[in-house]
Enzyme design. Structure first.
Site, PDB file in Angstrom:
ATOM      1  CG  ASP A  94      12.049   1.745  -4.815  1.00 16.47           C
ATOM      2  OD1 ASP A  94      11.032   2.262  -4.894  1.00 16.47           O
ATOM      3  OD2 ASP A  94      12.150   0.767  -4.057  1.00 16.47           O
ATOM      4  CD  GLU A 116      14.108   4.022   1.027  1.00 18.31           C
ATOM      5  OE1 GLU A 116      13.153   4.185   1.799  1.00 18.31           O
ATOM      6  OE2 GLU A 116      13.426   3.641  -0.199  1.00 18.31           O
ATOM      7  CD  GLU A 130       8.879  -1.070  -7.396  1.00 20.45           C
ATOM      8  OE1 GLU A 130       8.921  -2.213  -7.927  1.00 20.45           O
ATOM      9  OE2 GLU A 130       7.734  -0.674  -7.549  1.00 20.45           O
ATOM     10  CG  HIS A 207       1.509  -1.451  -3.649  1.00 23.97           C
ATOM     11  ND1 HIS A 207       2.093  -1.433  -2.223  1.00 23.97           N
ATOM     12  CD2 HIS A 207       2.608  -0.920  -4.173  1.00 23.97           C
ATOM     13  CE1 HIS A 207       3.384  -0.971  -2.263  1.00 23.97           C
ATOM     14  NE2 HIS A 207       3.511  -0.470  -3.452  1.00 23.97           N
ATOM     15  NE  ARG A 209       3.636  -1.469 -12.835  1.00 29.50           N
ATOM     16  CZ  ARG A 209       3.361  -0.045 -12.531  1.00 29.50           C
ATOM     17  NH1 ARG A 209       3.637  -0.039 -11.242  1.00 29.50           N
ATOM     18  NH2 ARG A 209       2.663   0.811 -13.327  1.00 29.50           N
ATOM     19  CG  HIS A 240      -2.175   0.757  -4.105  1.00 27.89           C
ATOM     20  ND1 HIS A 240      -2.376   1.087  -5.557  1.00 27.89           N
ATOM     21  CD2 HIS A 240      -1.010   1.300  -3.932  1.00 27.89           C
ATOM     22  CE1 HIS A 240      -1.290   1.866  -5.975  1.00 27.89           C
ATOM     23  NE2 HIS A 240      -0.563   1.832  -4.709  1.00 27.89           N
TER      24      HIS A 240
HETATM   25  C1  UD1 Z   1       3.954   3.213  -7.557  1.00 31.22           C
HETATM   26  C2  UD1 Z   1       5.520   2.904  -7.655  1.00 31.22           C
HETATM   27  C3  UD1 Z   1       5.879   1.779  -6.609  1.00 31.22           C
HETATM   28  C4  UD1 Z   1       5.360   2.303  -5.129  1.00 31.22           C
HETATM   29  C5  UD1 Z   1       3.952   2.565  -5.350  1.00 31.22           C
HETATM   30  C6  UD1 Z   1       3.751   3.211  -3.839  1.00 31.22           C
HETATM   31  C7  UD1 Z   1       6.647   2.754  -9.951  1.00 31.22           C
HETATM   32  C8  UD1 Z   1       6.721   1.943 -11.266  1.00 31.22           C
HETATM   33  N1  UD1 Z   1       5.897   2.234  -8.805  1.00 31.22           N
HETATM   34  O1  UD1 Z   1       3.445   1.933  -7.978  1.00 31.22           O
HETATM   35  O2  UD1 Z   1       7.074   1.937  -6.725  1.00 31.22           O
HETATM   36  O3  UD1 Z   1       5.744   1.452  -4.287  1.00 31.22           O
HETATM   37  O4  UD1 Z   1       3.764   3.650  -6.069  1.00 31.22           O
HETATM   38  O5  UD1 Z   1       1.990   3.159  -3.807  1.00 31.22           O
HETATM   39  O6  UD1 Z   1       7.037   3.902  -9.540  1.00 31.22           O
HETATM   40  N2  UD1 Z   1      -3.739   5.310  -8.786  1.00 31.22           N
HETATM   41  C9  UD1 Z   1      -4.877   6.225  -8.461  1.00 31.22           C
HETATM   42  N3  UD1 Z   1      -4.537   7.078  -7.619  1.00 31.22           N
HETATM   43  C10 UD1 Z   1      -3.562   7.471  -6.773  1.00 31.22           C
HETATM   44  C11 UD1 Z   1      -2.202   6.523  -7.050  1.00 31.22           C
HETATM   45  C12 UD1 Z   1      -2.496   5.290  -8.175  1.00 31.22           C
HETATM   46  O7  UD1 Z   1      -5.949   5.924  -8.940  1.00 31.22           O
HETATM   47  O8  UD1 Z   1      -3.246   8.574  -6.060  1.00 31.22           O
HETATM   48  C13 UD1 Z   1      -4.069   4.292  -9.749  1.00 31.22           C
HETATM   49  C14 UD1 Z   1      -4.074   4.684 -11.204  1.00 31.22           C
HETATM   50  O9  UD1 Z   1      -4.993   4.019 -11.812  1.00 31.22           O
HETATM   51  C15 UD1 Z   1      -2.711   4.615 -11.587  1.00 31.22           C
HETATM   52  C16 UD1 Z   1      -2.225   3.232 -10.813  1.00 31.22           C
HETATM   53  O10 UD1 Z   1      -2.873   3.365  -9.809  1.00 31.22           O
HETATM   54  O11 UD1 Z   1      -2.551   4.635 -13.051  1.00 31.22           O
HETATM   55  C17 UD1 Z   1      -1.024   2.853 -10.726  1.00 31.22           C
HETATM   56  O12 UD1 Z   1      -0.183   3.832 -10.258  1.00 31.22           O
HETATM   57  P1  UD1 Z   1       1.626   3.762 -10.521  1.00 31.22           P
HETATM   58  O13 UD1 Z   1       2.273   4.914  -9.699  1.00 31.22           O
HETATM   59  O14 UD1 Z   1       1.825   3.615 -11.859  1.00 31.22           O
HETATM   60  O15 UD1 Z   1       2.154   2.424  -9.984  1.00 31.22           O
HETATM   61  P2  UD1 Z   1       1.819   1.936  -8.315  1.00 31.22           P
HETATM   62  O16 UD1 Z   1       1.235   0.545  -8.440  1.00 31.22           O
HETATM   63  O17 UD1 Z   1       0.917   2.997  -7.550  1.00 31.22           O
HETATM   64  N1  UDP Z   2       0.388   4.500   3.976  1.00 28.11           N
HETATM   65  C1  UDP Z   2      -0.419   5.267   4.239  1.00 28.11           C
HETATM   66  N2  UDP Z   2      -1.914   5.017   4.000  1.00 28.11           N
HETATM   67  C2  UDP Z   2      -2.370   3.708   3.661  1.00 28.11           C
HETATM   68  C3  UDP Z   2      -1.037   2.887   3.500  1.00 28.11           C
HETATM   69  C4  UDP Z   2       0.164   3.110   3.658  1.00 28.11           C
HETATM   70  O1  UDP Z   2      -0.406   6.426   4.574  1.00 28.11           O
HETATM   71  O2  UDP Z   2      -3.398   3.472   3.453  1.00 28.11           O
HETATM   72  C5  UDP Z   2       1.790   4.717   4.126  1.00 28.11           C
HETATM   73  C6  UDP Z   2       2.735   4.033   5.018  1.00 28.11           C
HETATM   74  O3  UDP Z   2       2.559   4.302   6.314  1.00 28.11           O
HETATM   75  C7  UDP Z   2       3.915   4.174   4.375  1.00 28.11           C
HETATM   76  C8  UDP Z   2       3.706   4.330   2.924  1.00 28.11           C
HETATM   77  O4  UDP Z   2       2.575   4.731   2.852  1.00 28.11           O
HETATM   78  O5  UDP Z   2       4.891   5.152   4.947  1.00 28.11           O
HETATM   79  C9  UDP Z   2       3.990   3.110   2.098  1.00 28.11           C
HETATM   80  O6  UDP Z   2       3.575   3.269   0.663  1.00 28.11           O
HETATM   81  P1  UDP Z   2       3.388   2.120  -0.251  1.00 28.11           P
HETATM   82  O7  UDP Z   2       3.096   0.948   0.502  1.00 28.11           O
HETATM   83  O8  UDP Z   2       2.362   2.473  -1.175  1.00 28.11           O
HETATM   84  O9  UDP Z   2       4.755   2.328  -1.065  1.00 28.11           O
HETATM   85  P2  UDP Z   2       6.453   1.280  -0.753  1.00 28.11           P
HETATM   86  O10 UDP Z   2       6.638   1.728   0.522  1.00 28.11           O
HETATM   87  O11 UDP Z   2       5.998   0.049  -0.989  1.00 28.11           O
HETATM   88  O12 UDP Z   2       6.963   1.730  -1.960  1.00 28.11           O
END
Ligand code: UD1
Ligand code: UDP
Length: 367
Positions: A94, A116, A130, A207, A209, A240
């Protein structure tokens, strides 16, 4: 037949890895395309599963917004899909990578398989974005890989053709079973030295939004209170990297005795930490699915969940983001042995570890 497997974030990488491995095992013609909506957190997972993507769009920017991610994925995906001309594109879950890739595939009239599929809260803004990402992906997809009966029913209720829906289990269980190792030793000194037997370790992840701001403030304040009032509790939070999360975590949880704010963990140590924790508190989707396999109670720090199966089975409880409610529910599990046992001895409802095999079989059969 050529399959394109697309993903961009940490959870998609974990949940798509078993499908990539299955395609490798069968020597199928496939390409992996990562958007790198996440960077470090994606790279960690590619490494654990030994995946070297064929294409890397490298789109992540600090504090990116949804407009940027959506438009970058669509624009950058176009030339790759036009060049590779896959017969089917597999997307997962999602995220914005999932939705934008499905839209790009639709513009090029390439069939989409949604891994999924069928999870729903029916609340437009929760989880945001999502819920709408997955509803729109359903509209764009041609094959729907539903993890459970419940998710299949949701798709049927929306008029999706039953012959296009397949119950496969969730690939997260495949990934978990590939990685879990009860003898794994942490490389990290802190994680290695914690006395998991005599301490009650709470593992926190947060984490989402829609929880930024006040809900996250309440959640973190509850966690702080629980640690301050239970001298045998240690709280570990791999924070996160989203700047909104970092700021709130530092403001409320930093510098408190027995609260450990750490970097996001590689999958192997994270799975081990779930396995060793006493209790998991999370707003993550994937963690809600993994914890029941490890027999760990989960308090879900959200107002809604698209994963009711674990709640019905009794291993997870939806506690919301109100500070007092979280404290009450967590304290019950810290103090009441029978309440704890009640939640930690149930079966996992999300699959048997063979979801990827089923999905690949279906793709090969149906195309
Ligand atoms: C995204 C997904 C969310 C998912 C989550 C898993 C969308 C809109 N959101 O949210 O559904 O649950 O990932 O973790 O698709 N950043 C880093 N390094 C990384 C990753 C993220 O620095 O490796 C920081 C950056 O500043 C980036 C921000 O996190 O701009 C947000 O990343 P983004 O993928 O837009 O949203 P998430 O909150 O990570
Ligand atoms: N996870 C990980 N390291 C971490 C936190 C989570 O490997 O420090 C794994 C966790 O086991 C799960 C996945 O990341 O499989 C979940 O990701 P996240 O919570 O970012 O996204 P969501 O599932 O909410 O979309």
């Amino acid at each position: 037949m050529k399959i394109a497997i697309v993903f961009g974030t940490r959870p998609e990488a974990i949940k798509m890895a078993p499908i990539v491995k299955e395609c490798e095992k069968r020597k199928l013609d496939f390409v992996t395309i990562v958007t790198a909506q996440h960077r470090e957190m994606l790279d960690q997972k590619l490494e654990v599963f030994g995946i070297v993507p064929d294409y890397d769009l490298d789109i992540m920017q600090a504090n990116q917004d949804l407009f940027y991610v959506t438009s970058s994925v669509i624009n950058e995906m176009k030339p790759i899909l036009m060049k590779e001309k896959p017969d089917v594109i597999l997307v997962q879950g999602d995220t914005t990578t999932t939705f934008a890739t499905s839209l790009a595939a639709f513009y090029l009239k390439i069939p989409v398989g949604h891994v999924e599929a069928g999870l729903r809260t029916w609340n437009k803004y929760n989880p945001f974005p999502e819920e709408i990402n997955r509803q729109l992906t359903t509209r764009l997809a041609d094959f729907h890989f539903a993890p459970t009966e419940w998710s299949k029913k949701n798709l049927l209720n929306e008029g999706v053709d039953e012959s296009k829906i397949f119950i496969t289990g969730n690939t997260v269980i495949d990934a978990l079973l590939m990685i879990v190792d009860p003898n794994y030793k942490f490389e990290d000194k802190l994680l290695n030295e914690i006395d998991y037997k005599n301490r009650k370790v709470i593992l926190l992840t947060s984490h989402r939004r829609e929880n930024f701001g006040e809900p996250m403030r309440q959640t973190f304040s509850a966690c702080r209170h629980l640690v301050e009032t239970n001298s045998d509790v240690e709280l570990i939070y791999p924070v996160h990297p989203n700047p909104n999360v970092q700021k709130m975590a530092n403001e409320i949880l930093q510098g408190v005795e027995r609260i450990h704010l750490i970097e996001p963990l590689d999958y192997r140590p994270f799975v081990q930490l779930m396995n060793k924790a006493y209790l998991i508190m999370t707003d993550s989707g994937g963690v809600q699915e993994e914890a029941p396999t490890l027999g760990k109670p989960v308090l879900v720090l959200r107002k809604t969940t698209e994963r009711p199966e674990a709640i019905e089975v009794g291993t997870a409880k939806l506690v919301g983001t109100d500070k007092d409610v979280i404290i009450e529910e967590a304290q019950k599990l810290l103090s009441d042995k029978s309440a704890y046992l009640e939640m930690s001895t149930k079966a996992n409802p999300y699959g048997d570890g063979k979801a990827a095999e089923r999905i690949v079989n279906i793709v090969l059969e149906k195309l």
